[in-house]
Design an enzyme around this catalytic site. Sequence first.
Site, PDB file in Angstrom:
ATOM      1  N   TYR A  73       0.830  -1.318  -0.016  1.00  0.00           N
ATOM      2  CA  TYR A  73      -0.037  -0.063   0.032  1.00  0.00           C
ATOM      3  C   TYR A  73       0.917   0.986   0.025  1.00  0.00           C
ATOM      4  O   TYR A  73       0.552   2.327  -0.619  1.00  0.00           O
ATOM      5  CB  TYR A  73      -1.006   0.016   1.322  1.00  0.00           C
ATOM      6  CG  TYR A  73      -2.156  -1.129   0.983  1.00  0.00           C
ATOM      7  CD1 TYR A  73      -3.199  -0.324  -0.067  1.00  0.00           C
ATOM      8  CD2 TYR A  73      -2.239  -2.276   1.164  1.00  0.00           C
ATOM      9  CE1 TYR A  73      -4.158  -1.215  -0.464  1.00  0.00           C
ATOM     10  CE2 TYR A  73      -3.029  -3.131   0.769  1.00  0.00           C
ATOM     11  CZ  TYR A  73      -4.237  -2.405  -0.095  1.00  0.00           C
ATOM     12  OH  TYR A  73      -5.117  -3.475  -0.433  1.00  0.00           O
ATOM     13  N   ARG A  76       1.480   1.723  -3.427  1.00  0.00           N
ATOM     14  CA  ARG A  76       0.386   2.292  -4.506  1.00  0.00           C
ATOM     15  C   ARG A  76       0.098   3.890  -3.870  1.00  0.00           C
ATOM     16  O   ARG A  76      -0.297   4.674  -4.723  1.00  0.00           O
ATOM     17  CB  ARG A  76      -0.820   1.783  -4.136  1.00  0.00           C
ATOM     18  CG  ARG A  76      -0.567   0.256  -4.617  1.00  0.00           C
ATOM     19  CD  ARG A  76      -2.047  -0.809  -4.214  1.00  0.00           C
ATOM     20  NE  ARG A  76      -2.955  -0.123  -4.892  1.00  0.00           N
ATOM     21  CZ  ARG A  76      -4.362  -0.428  -4.612  1.00  0.00           C
ATOM     22  NH1 ARG A  76      -4.503  -1.236  -4.110  1.00  0.00           N
ATOM     23  NH2 ARG A  76      -5.288   0.199  -5.165  1.00  0.00           N
ATOM     24  N   HIS A 128     -14.696   1.881  -1.906  1.00  0.00           N
ATOM     25  CA  HIS A 128     -13.623   1.297  -1.468  1.00  0.00           C
ATOM     26  C   HIS A 128     -12.662   1.838  -0.510  1.00  0.00           C
ATOM     27  O   HIS A 128     -11.650   1.595  -0.366  1.00  0.00           O
ATOM     28  CB  HIS A 128     -12.923   0.390  -2.516  1.00  0.00           C
ATOM     29  CG  HIS A 128     -13.730  -0.551  -3.284  1.00  0.00           C
ATOM     30  ND1 HIS A 128     -13.489  -1.235  -4.409  1.00  0.00           N
ATOM     31  CD2 HIS A 128     -15.160  -1.134  -2.858  1.00  0.00           C
ATOM     32  CE1 HIS A 128     -14.437  -1.937  -4.635  1.00  0.00           C
ATOM     33  NE2 HIS A 128     -15.437  -1.936  -3.837  1.00  0.00           N
ATOM     34  N   CYS A 136      -7.261   2.388  12.286  1.00  0.00           N
ATOM     35  CA  CYS A 136      -6.561   1.537  13.280  1.00  0.00           C
ATOM     36  C   CYS A 136      -7.356   0.196  12.867  1.00  0.00           C
ATOM     37  O   CYS A 136      -8.328  -0.070  12.459  1.00  0.00           O
ATOM     38  CB  CYS A 136      -6.767   1.958  14.611  1.00  0.00           C
ATOM     39  SG  CYS A 136      -6.529   0.666  15.872  1.00  0.00           S
ATOM     40  N   CYS A 196      -1.546   2.651  16.581  1.00  0.00           N
ATOM     41  CA  CYS A 196      -2.896   3.586  16.859  1.00  0.00           C
ATOM     42  C   CYS A 196      -2.477   4.646  18.144  1.00  0.00           C
ATOM     43  O   CYS A 196      -2.187   4.137  19.027  1.00  0.00           O
ATOM     44  CB  CYS A 196      -3.585   3.025  17.078  1.00  0.00           C
ATOM     45  SG  CYS A 196      -5.347   3.848  17.331  1.00  0.00           S
TER      46      CYS A 196
HETATM   47  N1  APR Z   1      -9.722   3.388 -20.169  1.00  0.00           N
HETATM   48  C1  APR Z   1     -10.837   2.727 -19.937  1.00  0.00           C
HETATM   49  N2  APR Z   1     -10.814   1.177 -19.396  1.00  0.00           N
HETATM   50  C2  APR Z   1      -9.569   0.689 -19.283  1.00  0.00           C
HETATM   51  C3  APR Z   1      -8.555   1.554 -19.478  1.00  0.00           C
HETATM   52  C4  APR Z   1      -8.610   2.761 -20.036  1.00  0.00           C
HETATM   53  N3  APR Z   1      -7.454   3.615 -20.349  1.00  0.00           N
HETATM   54  N4  APR Z   1      -7.415   0.632 -18.975  1.00  0.00           N
HETATM   55  C5  APR Z   1      -7.950  -0.528 -18.646  1.00  0.00           C
HETATM   56  N5  APR Z   1      -9.365  -0.320 -18.703  1.00  0.00           N
HETATM   57  C6  APR Z   1     -10.252  -1.325 -18.271  1.00  0.00           C
HETATM   58  C7  APR Z   1      -9.847  -2.728 -18.368  1.00  0.00           C
HETATM   59  O1  APR Z   1     -10.076  -3.430 -19.576  1.00  0.00           O
HETATM   60  C8  APR Z   1     -10.771  -3.506 -17.236  1.00  0.00           C
HETATM   61  O2  APR Z   1     -12.175  -3.723 -17.599  1.00  0.00           O
HETATM   62  O3  APR Z   1     -10.467  -1.220 -16.737  1.00  0.00           O
HETATM   63  C9  APR Z   1     -10.892  -2.251 -16.193  1.00  0.00           C
HETATM   64  C10 APR Z   1     -10.259  -2.495 -14.724  1.00  0.00           C
HETATM   65  O4  APR Z   1     -10.687  -3.522 -14.282  1.00  0.00           O
HETATM   66  P1  APR Z   1     -10.038  -3.804 -12.764  1.00  0.00           P
HETATM   67  O5  APR Z   1      -8.631  -4.078 -13.096  1.00  0.00           O
HETATM   68  O6  APR Z   1     -10.853  -5.402 -12.427  1.00  0.00           O
HETATM   69  O7  APR Z   1     -10.357  -2.811 -11.899  1.00  0.00           O
HETATM   70  P2  APR Z   1     -11.785  -2.782 -11.015  1.00  0.00           P
HETATM   71  O8  APR Z   1     -12.961  -3.044 -11.861  1.00  0.00           O
HETATM   72  O9  APR Z   1     -11.581  -1.392 -10.713  1.00  0.00           O
HETATM   73  O10 APR Z   1     -11.516  -3.636  -9.729  1.00  0.00           O
HETATM   74  C11 APR Z   1     -12.390  -3.619  -8.933  1.00  0.00           C
HETATM   75  O11 APR Z   1     -11.339  -4.947  -7.293  1.00  0.00           O
HETATM   76  O12 APR Z   1      -9.184  -5.650  -6.535  1.00  0.00           O
HETATM   77  C12 APR Z   1     -10.435  -4.792  -6.323  1.00  0.00           C
HETATM   78  O13 APR Z   1     -10.731  -3.234  -4.594  1.00  0.00           O
HETATM   79  C13 APR Z   1     -10.168  -3.315  -5.818  1.00  0.00           C
HETATM   80  O14 APR Z   1     -11.427  -1.650  -6.371  1.00  0.00           O
HETATM   81  C14 APR Z   1     -11.018  -2.769  -7.182  1.00  0.00           C
HETATM   82  C15 APR Z   1     -12.139  -3.717  -7.511  1.00  0.00           C
END
Ligand code: APR
Length: 309
Positions: A73, A76, A128, A136, A196
Amino acid sequence: MASIHGPITDVSEFHEVLKSSKRIMALCGAGLSAASGLGTFRGAGGMWRNHQATSLATPEAFEQDPGLVWLFYSYRRHKALQAKPNAGHYALTELSKEMPDDFITLTQNVDGLSQRAGHPREQLKLLHGSLFDIKCFDCDRIELNNYDDPFHPLLAIDSEEDSRLAPAENTEQARAAYEDPNVDTTTINPDDLPHCPDCKAGLLRPGVVWFGEDLPEDTLDEVSEWIEKDKIDLILVIGTTATVWPAAGYVSEATSKGAKVAVINMDGLDGELGAASNLRDDDFLFQGDASKILPEILKPIIGELEGVH
Ligand code: APR
């Protein structure tokens, strides 16, 4: 040109629907921030696959090896702070300002980029949580908007190649260390991690929702209240695989209130669109980069975005 069978891909047809829409909702995912240089979780370019992001994003992982989870994290947070909001974030900000009561954005993103693009706070629902809230692990303490980078000197990470980020290896080592205190571990001793200031006992942790945890109740209540108020004309499903629940469930909540669906995603129908994959003939699909598509499709309401790329 619209195809004979939907979804519709024609921008001018979308513009007509947009202009006649009174209430609009957006559900965003990691793809919205992809053009800002942040990795997605799944789909094209999912940079965390090698790092097994989903196995680190659990309370169990934190209990087992808090140092490793914190490093992940911390990295990130660092990347998100280095990144800049893109034109997709700004387009949503403008739409929010044009429709203060009638447009809300539900985001699964924890990167703070929408906030930094000036998205009105009351129209942005953080499903999220946020990388920049610190909670904490044991008590109710929460600190909002902590942008320290690194959050703690031991958590400084300069590159993805930082050997301490290799999850499988380190988790294994950490497990061995718990069984045998003489076994060395390259992750951080929990005693040295920030604790904490209120309860003194609990470890501090990032304020994001991990797998198996509940979404923030207040936020869910605010979203339900907005949804219940009236019918919904349109839901924009932006850069998300719509596979993580309950977030993905908002697509059908919107359609059950009358909404047309517009998917904006790098992937098309042959990719993973989860809860948004059953697009109807009068729904929309715009395949490509959200940072390019959003300013274009929202233009009739937001006009030209000035000085943003
Ligand atoms: N423009 C539009 N879409 C895009 C782009 C872009 N430049 N680049 C990638 N994508 C798309 C991918 O094709 C995919 O469908 O974005 C999507 C990303 O999907 P995920 O990686 O599954 O992300 P997300 O849907 O936000 O995940 C949901 O999963 O791990 C957990 O908590 C985490 O909030 C997250 C949740």
